[in-house]
Enzyme design. Structure first.
Site, PDB file in Angstrom:
ATOM      1  N   GLU A  63       0.930  -1.222   0.078  1.00 51.30           N
ATOM      2  CA  GLU A  63       0.028   0.208  -0.059  1.00 51.30           C
ATOM      3  C   GLU A  63       0.950   1.339   0.032  1.00 51.30           C
ATOM      4  OE1 GLU A  63      -3.419   0.082  -0.236  1.00 51.30           O
ATOM      5  OE2 GLU A  63      -3.947   2.113   0.761  1.00 51.30           O
ATOM      6  N   ASP A  64       2.030   1.033   0.816  1.00 48.59           N
ATOM      7  CA  ASP A  64       2.582   2.531   1.053  1.00 48.59           C
ATOM      8  C   ASP A  64       4.146   2.472   0.588  1.00 48.59           C
ATOM      9  OD1 ASP A  64       0.499   3.576   2.536  1.00 48.59           O
ATOM     10  OD2 ASP A  64       1.153   2.879   4.396  1.00 48.59           O
TER      11      ASP A  64
END
Ligand code: MN
Length: 703
Positions: free
Chosen positions: A83-84
């Site tokens: 996600e990051d």
């Protein structure tokens, strides 16, 4: 040893390493996950100023505390890398295997769910469902709860409005799930930290109410000493500790009862931990000798554990200075389960074995969230499967109910059962805490007399459905038989396709099965119907045998659905308003799954995280999507054979694809491939589809 890029993370890693060492987890795998996460998050910092990887290390440590396996700890360490930090699932799968990759995928999908402007409480149920469905694995739910807890521990760095939103979401979604999993300590901390940011005034008011009681801590200390001395004199070995009910649960209960927080009778409490169950009852008697019990406040959750396996004796007494006091009495084992959940306890008792998380995360109503949930639940018993899964049943349930609670098929094939290892008749009632093992065999479906014993609606419905279906099959066979005879009289045959089409059309029904049923039910007289088809029949209804069979496809509304997430609603995007049959692309977004046209510009914007994309298909409204994974020896006709077999079994084929290869994985078999098949099928045809696909050449196994 893994050296980290930033010295600030070292302390967290040291602590995680020693925790994992104590639990006998694989430090080599965990060390390489730490190094992987450290590389992926290099140069990233949290708002609190910590290096990003510290967050991953802290979440992993929380996960170890609740009894995680090595794979789960690795997934916790990697939970934000997709996600990051732009890592792909393929990279994770190559380095750590499919199991870890699929957990990280679940984390990325769940991360995309946020109740944006909508009120988290109003949407709580839907959000919890979505959360659990996207996580697809209770282990992912546990990782995300620990993730949320660490985020709340460091939430001071966030602006108040955003913090308040996260607080509300936590109270509505995460804390109830923690409760459901029996993670008492995590639930209480999530609730109080979330309460503090979601409603700072309410949080302070409860704090004040507790302060206004005056000298609370001194009073508790005094009560603790008195009870400790009394138990020692009576020869009961018990550890006594004092507790003030946590603020969110005080608030909830006061609101529910419509009283001031200070007026709650169980605000202050003592907890007694004793060596064994017998000592619990001895200690209870001693508590009641020392202080006068309040009538009707004795709760025996040892005999009747709560849904999440919580066990204790609760009693309220008039303590020192006439102040009410709740005393909880439990064994050390029960205490461990109350604080860390049944799974952690299992892991502690059986080191090295994978903890089994209670999968029933969704049967959860609002009341259940409260501490006093057991009050409403005392008509339920919970029993254990041989593998340690918790099965919840209503009071009075028998072995057959338990069999159906496990799986419909187990119910249908149930021939006997063992309770705590002892063979018992099928009508035997189960009692709390028993280990239930169902013996299955070849039997001709459930016996009708079972309906006299079962108390769950699931068992009752399944048994009735089975017999209704069988009656229907008999009726159809009977109807076909009579049609065959009537046709023979006019020189026609039921195995001739044109005749069948004409017959169905002349009857004005949808299928030959419908016609057979109508004949068996006496609604159609076969000779009358057949006369209309005979060559020398009166001219009245003219039947065109060349007309195609009535297709019902056009009449059925199409709906969008996601493979692998039955029951999750899909909204159609407003920006591109897709209509069947344009191809769809689904995204996890604020509060749900949204389907865009596959070529929609918004949907293809470069900032879309890959973890959020889901395969969405149009299906007929009476069908649902089933995903089957086949292991097969590849050959040139494999996909075509799968397509043909699926169609022959009445399924609409949506997608056939090889599962992403596990690039460098040493476990990847050279001779077999895994193939994912998504079909839309009517519920009653599922088994036929499985059976049909199992026959495809080259297919070795199917799940
Ligand atoms: Mn995180």
């Amino acid at each position: 040893m893994t050296a980290l890029a930033h010295p600030l993370s070292t302390a967290s890693w040291d602590r995680l390493r020693s925790l994992c060492g104590e639990r006998g987890l694989d430090l080599e795998v965990i060390g390489s996950a730490v190094a992987f996460a450290d590389r992926a998050h290099a140069g990233q910092f949290r708002r609190s100023g910590e290096p990003y990887v510290t967050h991953a290390l802290e979440v992993a440590a929380l996960v170890v505390d609740v009894g995680a396996s090595t794979a789960m700890v690795a997934a916790a360490l990697l939970h934000d890398t997709v996600e990051d930090a732009g890592v792909t699932l393929g990279e994770i799968s190559a380095a750590f295997g499919d199991d870890v990759a699929s957990m990280v995928d679940g984390c990325a999908k769940v991360a995309a769910v946020h109740p944006s402007a909508a009120d988290a409480f109003a949407e709580a149920d839907r959000l919890r469902r979505l959360f659990v469905a996207l996580a697809a694995d209770p282990r992912v739910v546990v990782v995300k709860l620990c993730d949320r807890l660490h985020n709340l521990r460091t939430i001071d760095a966030l602006e108040p409005a955003k913090a308040a939103r996260i607080g509300r979401e936590t109270l509505a979604v995460h804390a109830p799930l923690a409760h459901r999993l029996g993670l008492g300590a995590i639930k209480a901390e999530l609730e109080d930290r979330a309460f503090a940011v979601a409603d700072p005034d309410g949080y302070d008011q409860v704090g004040q109410a507790i302060d206004e009681l005056g000298g609370v801590h001194e009073w508790l200390e005094d009560a603790r000493n008195r009870l400790g001395a009394h138990l020692a004199a009576a020869g009961v070995a018990g550890e006594v500790s004092g507790r003030v009910k946590h603020r969110w649960s005080v608030h909830r209960k006061a609101v529910r009862l419509g009283i001031e927080p200070g007026a709650l009778h169980d605000l202050l409490g003592l907890r007694v931990v004793v060596p064994d169950v017998a000592a619990c009852y001895v200690a209870l008697a001693e508590v009641h000798r020392l202080w006068t019990p309040v009538d009707g406040r004795l709760k025996d959750y040892i005999d009747r554990p709560k849904l999440n396996a919580y066990q204790s004796l609760h009693t309220t007494v008039t303590g020192p200075a006439g102040r009410l006091l709740e005393v909880q009495i439990r064994t050390a084992d029960m205490h461990a389960i109350a604080e860390h959940g049944a799974a952690a306890h299992h892991a502690y008792k059986h080191p090295g074995s994978e903890p089994r998380w209670v999968g029933r995360l969704l049967d959860l109503d609002a009341d259940d969230v409260d501490d006093s949930a057991g009050d409403h639940r005392s008509d339920e018993v919970f029993v254990l499967s041989p593998k340690g899964d918790v099965i919840t049943l209503p009071f009075g349930a028998c072995v057959v109910d338990a069999a159906y609670a496990i799986h419909t098929d187990v119910g249908h094939r149930c021939v006997g059962a063992k309770l705590d290892g002892r063979l018992v008749p099928l009508h035997t009632r189960v009692t709390a805490g028993q280990r239930v093992e169902i013996v299955t065999g070849t039997r001709n479906g459930p016996a009708p007399e079972w309906l006299n014993w079962v108390v769950t609606s699931k068992a009752r419905t399944r048994i009735r459905q089975f017999h209704a279906r069988r009656a229907k099959e008999r009726a159809r066979a009977d109807g076909r038989e009579r049609l065959t005879r009537a046709l023979r009289d006019v020189g026609l045959r039921l195995d001739d396709q044109a005749t069948v089409v004409a017959l169905v059309a002349a009857a004005g029904l949808g299928s030959i099965e419908d016609v057979a049923e109508a004949v068996a039910g006496g609604r159609i007289v076969p000779s009358t119907l057949v006369r209309r088809l005979a060559p020398d029949a009166e001219p009245e209804p003219v039947v065109d045998v060349d007309a195609p069979a009535p297709s019902r496809r056009g009449d059925d509304p199409s709906v969008a659905a996601v493979a692998g997430l039955p029951g999750v609603d899909v909204r159609l995007a407003g920006c591109c308003t897709p209509e069947p049959p344009v191809p769809l692309r689904g995204f996890v977004s604020a509060g749900g799954v949204v389907a865009h046209r596959a070529d929609c510009a918004t949907a293809n914007a470069p900032d879309r995280a890959p973890g959020r994309v889901l395969a969405v298909h149009w299906i007929r409204a009476d069908r649902s999507i089933v995903r089957l994974t086949l292991s097969a020896v590849p050959h040139p006709g494999l996909f075509a054979a799968i397509a043909a077999q699926a169609a022959s079994a009445g399924a609409d084929l949506l997608a056939v694809q090889r599962r992403p290869a596990r690039a460098d994985s040493p476990t990847a078999g050279a001779s077999e491939v895994e193939v994912e098949v998504d079909v839309a099928v009517r519920p009653e045809r599922r088994r036929a589809v499985r059976a049909a696909l199992a026959l495809v050449e080259g297919v070795r196994s199917l799940r």
